[in-house]
Motif scaffolding. Structure first.
Motif, PDB file in Angstrom:
ATOM      1  N   PHE A   1       0.949  -1.215  -0.099  1.00 18.08           N
ATOM      2  CA  PHE A   1       0.226   0.304  -0.039  1.00 18.08           C
ATOM      3  C   PHE A   1       0.515   1.104   0.021  1.00 18.08           C
ATOM      4  CE2 PHE A   1      -2.417   3.604   2.096  1.00 18.08           C
ATOM      5  CZ  PHE A   1      -3.588   3.241   1.975  1.00 18.08           C
TER       6      PHE A   1
ATOM      7  N   SER B   1       4.636   4.941  -4.927  1.00 21.02           N
ATOM      8  CA  SER B   1       4.791   5.252  -6.648  1.00 21.02           C
ATOM      9  C   SER B   1       4.388   6.376  -7.259  1.00 21.02           C
ATOM     10  CB  SER B   1       4.373   3.481  -7.460  1.00 21.02           C
ATOM     11  OG  SER B   1       4.893   3.851  -8.368  1.00 21.02           O
ATOM     12  N   LEU B   2       2.595   6.286  -7.174  1.00 25.32           N
ATOM     13  CA  LEU B   2       1.504   7.504  -7.437  1.00 25.32           C
ATOM     14  C   LEU B   2       2.293   8.954  -7.180  1.00 25.32           C
ATOM     15  CD1 LEU B   2      -0.667   6.995  -9.368  1.00 25.32           C
ATOM     16  CD2 LEU B   2      -2.235   7.354  -7.309  1.00 25.32           C
TER      17      LEU B   2
ATOM     18  N   GLU C   1       4.959   8.897 -10.066  1.00 28.81           N
ATOM     19  CA  GLU C   1       4.685   9.073 -11.247  1.00 28.81           C
ATOM     20  C   GLU C   1       4.086  10.290 -11.838  1.00 28.81           C
ATOM     21  OE1 GLU C   1       2.006   6.094 -12.288  1.00 28.81           O
ATOM     22  OE2 GLU C   1       0.702   6.736 -13.821  1.00 28.81           O
TER      23      GLU C   1
ATOM     24  N   LEU D   1       5.574  12.478 -14.894  1.00 30.86           N
ATOM     25  CA  LEU D   1       4.839  12.653 -16.032  1.00 30.86           C
ATOM     26  C   LEU D   1       4.162  13.623 -15.981  1.00 30.86           C
ATOM     27  CD1 LEU D   1       1.840  10.217 -15.417  1.00 30.86           C
ATOM     28  CD2 LEU D   1       3.530   9.877 -17.021  1.00 30.86           C
TER      29      LEU D   1
ATOM     30  N   ILE E   1       0.667  17.284  -7.075  1.00 30.20           N
ATOM     31  CA  ILE E   1      -0.311  16.307  -6.782  1.00 30.20           C
ATOM     32  C   ILE E   1       0.576  15.225  -5.769  1.00 30.20           C
ATOM     33  CG2 ILE E   1      -1.423  14.157  -7.893  1.00 30.20           C
ATOM     34  CD1 ILE E   1      -1.855  15.530 -10.462  1.00 30.20           C
TER      35      ILE E   1
ATOM     36  N   ILE F   1      -3.202  13.313   2.115  1.00 30.42           N
ATOM     37  CA  ILE F   1      -3.862  12.846   2.261  1.00 30.42           C
ATOM     38  C   ILE F   1      -3.902  11.159   3.158  1.00 30.42           C
ATOM     39  CG2 ILE F   1      -5.446  11.030   1.163  1.00 30.42           C
ATOM     40  CD1 ILE F   1      -6.305  13.699  -0.995  1.00 30.42           C
TER      41      ILE F   1
ATOM     42  N   ILE G   1     -11.627  20.720   2.437  1.00 26.00           N
ATOM     43  CA  ILE G   1     -11.012  19.735   2.627  1.00 26.00           C
ATOM     44  C   ILE G   1     -10.264  20.378   1.440  1.00 26.00           C
ATOM     45  CG2 ILE G   1     -12.594  18.586   1.909  1.00 26.00           C
ATOM     46  CD1 ILE G   1      -8.977  18.085   3.353  1.00 26.00           C
ATOM     47  N   GLU G   2     -10.193  21.282   0.026  1.00 20.12           N
ATOM     48  CA  GLU G   2      -9.889  21.488  -0.593  1.00 20.12           C
ATOM     49  C   GLU G   2      -8.546  22.588  -0.978  1.00 20.12           C
ATOM     50  OE1 GLU G   2     -11.900  20.064  -4.720  1.00 20.12           O
ATOM     51  OE2 GLU G   2     -13.843  20.882  -2.973  1.00 20.12           O
TER      52      GLU G   2
ATOM     53  N   LEU H   1      -5.752  20.851   1.097  1.00 21.34           N
ATOM     54  CA  LEU H   1      -4.977  20.762   0.785  1.00 21.34           C
ATOM     55  C   LEU H   1      -4.015  21.400   0.009  1.00 21.34           C
ATOM     56  CD1 LEU H   1      -6.649  17.508  -0.392  1.00 21.34           C
ATOM     57  CD2 LEU H   1      -4.470  17.292   1.243  1.00 21.34           C
TER      58      LEU H   1
ATOM     59  N   ALA I   1     -11.621  14.427  -0.980  1.00 27.47           N
ATOM     60  CA  ALA I   1      -9.645  14.694  -0.326  1.00 27.47           C
ATOM     61  C   ALA I   1      -9.391  14.085  -2.763  1.00 27.47           C
ATOM     62  CB  ALA I   1      -9.147  14.236   0.094  1.00 27.47           C
ATOM     63  N   ILE I   2      -9.490  12.408  -1.576  1.00 30.26           N
ATOM     64  CA  ILE I   2      -9.272  11.773  -2.649  1.00 30.26           C
ATOM     65  C   ILE I   2     -10.180  11.842  -4.176  1.00 30.26           C
ATOM     66  CG2 ILE I   2      -9.695   9.019  -3.944  1.00 30.26           C
ATOM     67  CD1 ILE I   2      -7.268   9.542  -1.814  1.00 30.26           C
TER      68      ILE I   2
ATOM     69  N   SER J   1     -11.114  15.094  -5.552  1.00 30.08           N
ATOM     70  CA  SER J   1     -10.535  16.322  -6.053  1.00 30.08           C
ATOM     71  C   SER J   1      -9.289  16.043  -6.593  1.00 30.08           C
ATOM     72  CB  SER J   1     -10.315  16.994  -4.710  1.00 30.08           C
ATOM     73  OG  SER J   1      -9.703  18.409  -4.815  1.00 30.08           O
ATOM     74  N   LEU J   2      -8.105  15.400  -6.312  1.00 25.44           N
ATOM     75  CA  LEU J   2      -7.430  14.789  -6.637  1.00 25.44           C
ATOM     76  C   LEU J   2      -6.249  14.130  -7.633  1.00 25.44           C
ATOM     77  CD1 LEU J   2      -4.251  15.198  -5.923  1.00 25.44           C
ATOM     78  CD2 LEU J   2      -3.937  13.597  -4.430  1.00 25.44           C
TER      79      LEU J   2
ATOM     80  N   ARG K   1      -9.463  14.362 -10.173  1.00 24.75           N
ATOM     81  CA  ARG K   1      -9.868  15.669 -11.129  1.00 24.75           C
ATOM     82  C   ARG K   1      -8.789  16.553 -11.393  1.00 24.75           C
ATOM     83  NH1 ARG K   1     -14.105  15.654  -7.553  1.00 24.75           N
ATOM     84  NH2 ARG K   1     -14.284  17.661  -6.345  1.00 24.75           N
ATOM     85  N   GLU K   2      -8.010  16.790 -10.023  1.00 23.29           N
ATOM     86  CA  GLU K   2      -6.615  17.742 -10.617  1.00 23.29           C
ATOM     87  C   GLU K   2      -5.990  16.926 -11.185  1.00 23.29           C
ATOM     88  OE1 GLU K   2      -5.128  19.461  -7.055  1.00 23.29           O
ATOM     89  OE2 GLU K   2      -3.924  19.918  -8.306  1.00 23.29           O
ATOM     90  N   ALA K   3      -5.871  15.474 -11.432  1.00 27.78           N
ATOM     91  CA  ALA K   3      -4.409  15.115 -12.289  1.00 27.78           C
ATOM     92  C   ALA K   3      -5.370  14.881 -13.696  1.00 27.78           C
ATOM     93  CB  ALA K   3      -4.873  13.491 -11.644  1.00 27.78           C
TER      94      ALA K   3
ATOM     95  N   ALA L   1      -2.186  10.719 -19.252  1.00 30.25           N
ATOM     96  CA  ALA L   1      -1.748  10.569 -18.212  1.00 30.25           C
ATOM     97  C   ALA L   1      -2.420  11.000 -16.871  1.00 30.25           C
ATOM     98  CB  ALA L   1      -0.426  11.740 -18.022  1.00 30.25           C
TER      99      ALA L   1
ATOM    100  N   SER M   1      -4.724   8.254 -16.198  1.00 26.82           N
ATOM    101  CA  SER M   1      -3.671   6.830 -14.947  1.00 26.82           C
ATOM    102  C   SER M   1      -3.707   7.268 -13.555  1.00 26.82           C
ATOM    103  CB  SER M   1      -3.018   6.916 -16.018  1.00 26.82           C
ATOM    104  OG  SER M   1      -0.882   6.189 -15.374  1.00 26.82           O
ATOM    105  N   ILE M   2      -2.777   8.860 -13.300  1.00 19.44           N
ATOM    106  CA  ILE M   2      -3.093   9.192 -12.005  1.00 19.44           C
ATOM    107  C   ILE M   2      -4.499   8.475 -11.615  1.00 19.44           C
ATOM    108  CG2 ILE M   2      -2.183  10.817 -10.744  1.00 19.44           C
ATOM    109  CD1 ILE M   2      -0.608  11.640 -12.170  1.00 19.44           C
TER     110      ILE M   2
ATOM    111  N   LYS N   1      -5.150   5.013 -10.881  1.00 20.26           N
ATOM    112  CA  LYS N   1      -4.472   4.373  -9.934  1.00 20.26           C
ATOM    113  C   LYS N   1      -5.146   5.310  -8.751  1.00 20.26           C
ATOM    114  CE  LYS N   1      -0.478   3.433 -13.167  1.00 20.26           C
ATOM    115  NZ  LYS N   1       1.237   3.192 -13.073  1.00 20.26           N
ATOM    116  N   LEU N   2      -5.117   6.030  -8.729  1.00 22.79           N
ATOM    117  CA  LEU N   2      -5.704   6.706  -7.140  1.00 22.79           C
ATOM    118  C   LEU N   2      -6.920   5.757  -6.657  1.00 22.79           C
ATOM    119  CD1 LEU N   2      -4.710   8.225  -4.119  1.00 22.79           C
ATOM    120  CD2 LEU N   2      -5.510  10.466  -5.768  1.00 22.79           C
TER     121      LEU N   2
ATOM    122  N   ILE O   1      -6.454   1.919  -5.464  1.00 20.85           N
ATOM    123  CA  ILE O   1      -5.200   2.537  -4.014  1.00 20.85           C
ATOM    124  C   ILE O   1      -6.940   2.074  -3.638  1.00 20.85           C
ATOM    125  CG2 ILE O   1      -4.424   3.303  -2.902  1.00 20.85           C
ATOM    126  CD1 ILE O   1      -1.910   4.315  -5.161  1.00 20.85           C
TER     127      ILE O   1
ATOM    128  N   GLU P   1       3.314  -2.406  -8.437  1.00 25.57           N
ATOM    129  CA  GLU P   1       2.778  -0.696  -9.210  1.00 25.57           C
ATOM    130  C   GLU P   1       2.572  -1.204 -10.611  1.00 25.57           C
ATOM    131  OE1 GLU P   1       6.054   1.734  -8.268  1.00 25.57           O
ATOM    132  OE2 GLU P   1       7.492  -0.626  -8.096  1.00 25.57           O
TER     133      GLU P   1
ATOM    134  N   LEU Q   1      -1.416  -1.920 -11.290  1.00 25.25           N
ATOM    135  CA  LEU Q   1      -1.448  -0.519 -10.935  1.00 25.25           C
ATOM    136  C   LEU Q   1      -1.714   0.091 -12.506  1.00 25.25           C
ATOM    137  CD1 LEU Q   1      -0.614   1.018  -8.116  1.00 25.25           C
ATOM    138  CD2 LEU Q   1      -2.686   0.824  -7.986  1.00 25.25           C
TER     139      LEU Q   1
END
Lengths: 366, 366
Positions: free
Chosen positions: A177, A183-184, A187, A191, A212, A219, A252-253, A256, B180-181, B183-184, B186-188, B208, B211-212, B215-216, B219, B253, B256
């Motif tokens: 985990f 790793s992310l 990445e 990227l 990011i 988080i 929360i956003e 961050l 938070a997850i 939002s991140l 979407r940000e990616a 890219a 993909s992020i 993967k998030l 996870i 890795e 993912l």
């Protein structure tokens, strides 16, 4: 603001675990208190991934350190009794040699020419510093988060180098985990077109990738439980909102965003990549037959304190229990403290009262 | 491979909760089994963020669906007894109208001109479909993950529209960790230059960022515990390794990477952004005095089954307990099932045996 950093020149060449050597490398460190005549009151601190050696204010740099309330005269780690050393990890960018340092062979920054870095290299650099300060044996070696892994490497590589150990919210080996998260993060940086294979500049800087990576870090450093109490579903005032499509709307956003903003230009992206990967590579099992239990049992200590937090999702309590059990099997008298602090992995930086009480109690009996 | 999708034309104009209307919009759906003469054996399924309406194989499309082992003749949801409808969420890209659909006003894809989407809009679209099929009242409304939130919106907006409800690994409101997850994620996507404010093409596609984001997602959909058992620290064979600097080295890795590869070109990025934000916005408390408890207590049901998983970090068990308690306060007979499946949030897709047993037991008593 002053600068309390001192520098220790590592033996040159300094061999690296996975190959290659460093020439003319050094580590930055700060100290608090006085080394006594017997030279037996020293505590060395290894930090997490991003902190500098400035753990607390001192005469040369009165600005607050990252563990300000933990460390100082009369504090939990009482510097009237202890000589405390905090070292900036080898490979970091806060004074120690790392990927952002000048490569003496080329006169240019190392960038990706820096050799592969492991936490064992960081441990060896810390050990060289301690020897250089004329200290044969630490009274206590303390490490939190990544620094806890570095400390385990130190103890495994240098038997008899510490009487006692304080292990905080760390891991005896990187689990999948945590590897996935790191790793992310890597990445996201890689990227970012501005990362440019490590050849970014101040003008073309991987802000997006670092942002990011940092947000994902935050988080996983805190806990869902803490955030329910702290942020719930509170929305930003309309004048604080981000007008971009799908921009920030909840507190929360913006929390961050604030964390990312303070970080992205204050930590070298390549150094981040090196240290992050070094954490993935760490496995104390290498010092035994491959198993964590056996690797830990080969570490000889008189006493150890192992502290973990129930809400930590990155370095779960089960891993702290493994450390306690393994060190006990090696013969140490081990105290295991599980805290229910809501702040997750970061609790050791926030819930100073509870961590401090456990640490002070342990140190008092040394 | 055939296509079992049917399409239902929504009333036009179709009003959206946060303003604006859709003209000529439709939802895709699939069905299994037969509606009985009394029209009282229908089960409607709302899905998570990414699945299509193809929950299981059927005559028109024999390929396996995303809930293949749950649904079918003789399976846990036995389609010899039940007429099952699965709807592709309004705003998705699997046949229903969404950001990738043609805007009839311009003849071009909506992209960011699609109106702001909420799960209430998705619920209303599902309700229109059910009415359009001549069903006055569902025997059961089932929702998992995002679909569970959509189902709560449906029940709150359409009193008396369902006799019973199955709620799986969902939330009565989005909490800050989940926000938070997402939002991140979407940000990616938004930070990927190829996203281009929603104006990507097949050639310039935000690979890219997607993909992020994926993967998030993965996870947070699984659990650390599962991965310790499944991947531990197993490394890739040298010929499977990514030769890029800091490239993949551990099996976790490449796991993912595989998930991301299967997703990035199979889900429209703008639709992803819309659905993700819709999840953040959802709060059943809006149907009461602001509190989740009161909002839920206003939902009238005869019976409900609420299932959660202890290892789910995205939709924690505490939120499933809130749903069970709230629906009970509204007068429903509620069965609450907490499973210790190791697969985290995704357990309902993987641990079919345990979820199926709970669901079949509940349906048998309807």
């Amino acid at each position: 603001m002053g600068d309390a950093r001192q520098y220790f020149d590592l033996p040159s060449p300094f061999p690296m675990k996975r190959g290659g050597v460093l020439h003319g490398a050094r580590v930055a460190y700060e100290t608090w208190g006085e080394l006594n005549a017997a030279r037996d009151n020293a505590i060395l601190i290894f930090t997490g991934l991003s902190p500098s050696a400035h753990a607390a204010s001192n005469a040369e740099d009165p600005s607050a350190g990252w563990w300000e309330d933990m460390l100082g005269p009369g504090r939990y780690i009482d510097t009237r009794r202890w000589f405390v050393i905090c070292v900036n990890t080898l490979g970091s960018c806060k004074g120690s040699t790392g990927a952002a340092s000048i490569n003496p062979a080329t006169g240019e920054p190392y960038r990706l020419e820096f050799p592969e870095l492991t936490l064992e290299d960081a441990a060896n650099a810390g050990h060289a510093l301690v020897k250089g300060l004329g200290i044969e044996r630490l009274a206590c070696l303390l490490g939190n988060s990544m620094g806890g892994m570095t400390a385990l490497a130190y103890l495994a590589l240098h038997p008899g180098s510490a009487r006692s150990h304080i292990s905080i919210s760390t891991a005896p080996q990187a689990q999948p985990f945590a590897i996935a998260i790191r790793s992310l993060q890597r990445e996201a940086i890689r990227l970012d077109p501005n990362w440019n294979n490590g050849h970014y500049t101040e003008e073309q800087y991987p802000e997006a990738g670092m942002s990011i990576a940092r947000k994902l870090g935050v988080i996983t450093y805190r806990s869902a439980m803490e955030w329910v109490g702290r942020f719930a579903r509170i929305r930003l005032e309309s004048d604080q909102r981000d007008e971009e499509p799908f921009g920030a709307e909840f507190q929360i956003e913006s929390y961050l965003v604030g964390h990312a903003r303070r970080f992205v230009r204050n930590f070298d992206p390549n150094s981040y990549l090196y240290l992050s990967r070094a954490s993935d590579w760490f496995d104390v099992g290498e010092y035994g037959d491959g198993s964590v239990a056996q690797g830990l049992s080969r570490i000889a200590l008189q006493r150890a304190l192992v502290i973990g937090v129930e809400t930590d999702i990155l370095f779960p309590l089960s891993q702290q229990e493994e450390i306690a059990t393994g060190l006990r099997a090696g013969g140490a008298e081990v105290e295991f403290v599980a805290l229910d602090s809501p702040q997750g992995h970061d609790a050791f930086l926030v819930d100073i009262t509870r961590f401090g009480a456990a640490i002070a109690h342990f140190l008092a009996r040394l």
